[in-house]
Design an enzyme around this catalytic site. Structure first.
Site, PDB file in Angstrom:
ATOM      1  N   HIS A 286      -3.162  -9.190   2.744  1.00 20.00           N
ATOM      2  CA  HIS A 286      -3.814  -8.783   1.680  1.00 20.00           C
ATOM      3  C   HIS A 286      -4.809  -7.719   1.922  1.00 20.00           C
ATOM      4  O   HIS A 286      -5.746  -7.816   3.369  1.00 20.00           O
ATOM      5  CB  HIS A 286      -4.867  -9.971   1.101  1.00 20.00           C
ATOM      6  CG  HIS A 286      -5.549  -9.545  -0.018  1.00 20.00           C
ATOM      7  ND1 HIS A 286      -5.302  -9.088  -1.148  1.00 20.00           N
ATOM      8  CD2 HIS A 286      -6.878  -9.052  -0.208  1.00 20.00           C
ATOM      9  CE1 HIS A 286      -6.035  -8.702  -2.127  1.00 20.00           C
ATOM     10  NE2 HIS A 286      -7.067  -8.849  -1.245  1.00 20.00           N
TER      11      HIS A 286
ATOM     12  N   GLY B   2      21.376  10.668 -12.583  1.00 16.27           N
ATOM     13  CA  GLY B   2      21.491   9.792 -11.348  1.00 16.27           C
ATOM     14  C   GLY B   2      20.284   9.975 -10.376  1.00 16.27           C
ATOM     15  O   GLY B   2      19.596  10.863 -10.608  1.00 16.27           O
TER      16      GLY B   2
END
Ligand code: FAD
Length: 458
Positions: free
Chosen positions: A436, A175
């Protein structure tokens, strides 16, 4: 009554509940038997991330020389790294104490005994209160034939602060806690083998994340034995040998140390829930309603003590709900929208339902995937493993789940949480302008793909 509420436990559930209640003008006391900040700040989220970040820088310098940074030889000073971890933890826990003091919250050190909704005893003090909030958290599950001894068989708390680095380690449990600690030790040279009973690691995450993350971690040197059960153990002078079973075939695995990370169990913290008449479910979690109230009026419970994912942000939000409810507001909690993250490299992050869950629920959905290998920013960072996967309702386009494996997935999932919180569609996320070059463009592209517009850069 002296207090509007007395909170037992100062973890992220309890202390956030206290601060919100004080903000709303309630008179609050908190009782804590160890250190403010609970598991999260002392032996959970924060120290594990401190170790993960330090060791990630170490392995970047050691393994990834494409940036052209030349050093003689990178050496890990485990002692310095541990001091840094300790410093971060101390800063944060004293910060919590400061915040509680500033908000004029009475803080009692000691083990609380809840006598009734109206009386909490700590040491010689009897705190009279209108309401009680139980926020006693959780503790690691111990496997009966693998009892923690702090040497050869350890839990996550011991793994965070041990002095010696083991030569080899078996991590029982694939996990998020097991994989994060496996990553830390693997990066500093320990040979790590993860044993997982299920056929996949991080089994609660999207299957594509589980599959690809396993590949990435294997490439980093971690070994995996999935569908494998630990059935027994034998200690020798130097090592520990685990008996394993896979498809009725027996096997053995030897290491210097075993880290058991098979989950956590609610911590009743010495509180006699039966005597209080507080109902628990078959797994020992306290049963609550939408107000976080237990089966006893005026006794509330939050965090790891109650059902749901054992995560700090879930505990904190439940704390906010309780404080606001007691203050007379009608706040609710949306259990569908809890992000979960595994802080490996690359990181995995999910919110909402995954493909298997949607299929099971009989919901028709569309999928948009965008790989980080097509992201300019991911290339600049030097981590192009992974993808963003957006699942949207076939008819309405509403986003039903977002699953990310990649750099800074833990940060990217916040935008998905926001969009889903506003019942946003894939088109909504796809048409907004994202800066961007950023990793968030991958979420935009995957959303465009899911919405039917189509991703631009594939
Ligand atoms: C190694 C590790 C890594 C983790 N990483 C993350 C992560 O990255 N992100 C994330 O969201 N979650 C993470 N978690 C889980 C997170 O720490 C827990 O979900 C969170 O701390 C639960 O908060 P809580 O307030 O319910 O309980 P806790 O934080 O456990 O706090 C409970 C507090 O109650 C006190 N207490 C108990 N009984 C009594 C009593 N009778 N009297 C007085 N005080 C009492 C305890 O001493 C404790 O301080 C991690 C956990 C571990 C172990």
């Amino acid at each position: 009554m002296k207090y509007d509420l007395v909170i037992v436990g100062a973890g992220p559930g309890g202390y956030v509940c206290a601060l919100r209640a004080a903000q709303l003008g309630l008179k609050v006391a908190v009782v804590e038997k160890e250190k403010a900040g609970g598991t999260c700040l002392n032996v959970g989220c924060i120290p594990s991330k401190a170790l993960l970040d330090s060791t990630e820088i170490f392995s970047e310098i050691k393994e990834n020389n494409e940036h052209g940074i030349e050093t003689k030889e990178a050496i890990m000073n485990w002692g310095t790294l541990q001091k840094r971890r300790e410093g971060i933890v101390n800063n944060l826990t004293s910060g919590v104490e400061f915040l509680l003091k500033k908000a004029k919250i009475d803080y009692f050190e000691g083990c609380a005994q809840v006598k009734s909704r109206h009386t909490v005893v700590v040491g010689r003090s009897n705190l009279a209160t209108k309401n009680v909030v139980l926020a006693t958290g959780s503790k690691p599950i111990e496997i009966p034939f693998l009892p923690f001894d702090g040497q050869k068989i350890i839990d996550s708390t011991q793994a965070l602060s041990q002095e010696k680095i083991p030569k080899d380690m078996i991590v029982v449990g694939g996990g998020y806690i097991g994989l994060e600690m496996a990553s830390v030790y693997n990066r500093i040279g320990t040979k790590v083998t993860v044993i997982e009973m299920m056929d996949t690691i991080v089994p609660l995450m999207d299957p594509d994340i589980s599959k690809q993350l396993k590949k990435s971690l294997k490439k980093q040197g971690i070994k995996f034995k999935t569908s494998t059960k630990v059935t027994g153990c034998k200690k020798t002078k130097k090592n520990i040998i685990l008996n394993l079973e896979k498809n009725n075939k027996k096997d053995k695995q030897t290491a210097e140390q075993v880290l058991v990370a098979v989950g956590r169990t609610p911590n009743r913290g010495g509180i006699n829930l039966e005597a209080l008449g507080v109902k628990t479910n078959e797994r020992g979690f306290v049963v609550i309603d939408e107000k976080m109230e237990t089966s006893q009026e005026g006794i509330y419970a939050i965090g790891d003590l109650v059902p749901g994912p054992m995560l700090a942000h879930k505990a904190s939000e439940e704390g906010v709900v309780v404080a606001e409810r007691i203050a007379g507001k009608h706040t609710t909690f949306n259990y569908e929208l809890i992000p979960s993250v595994v802080y490996t490299h690359p990181e995995g992050a999910s919110i909402g339902r995954n493909a298997n869950e949607l299929k099971k629920a009989g919901l028709e959905f569309k999928t948009g995937m965008f790989p980080f290998s097509a992201s300019g920013r991911a290339m600049a960072i030097g981590c192009t493993e992974g993808f963003v996967k957006v699942l949207a309702d076939k008819k309405t386009d509403e986003i039903l789940g977002v699953h990310i494996l990649g750099p800074k997935a833990s940060e990217l999932i916040g935008e998905a949480a926001m969009a889903m919180g506003f019942c946003g569609t894939a088109e909504d996320v796809g048409i907004f302008i994202h800066a961007h070059p950023t990793l968030s463009e991958a979420l935009k592209e995957a959303s465009l793909e899911a919405s039917g517009h189509g991703a631009i850069h594939t």
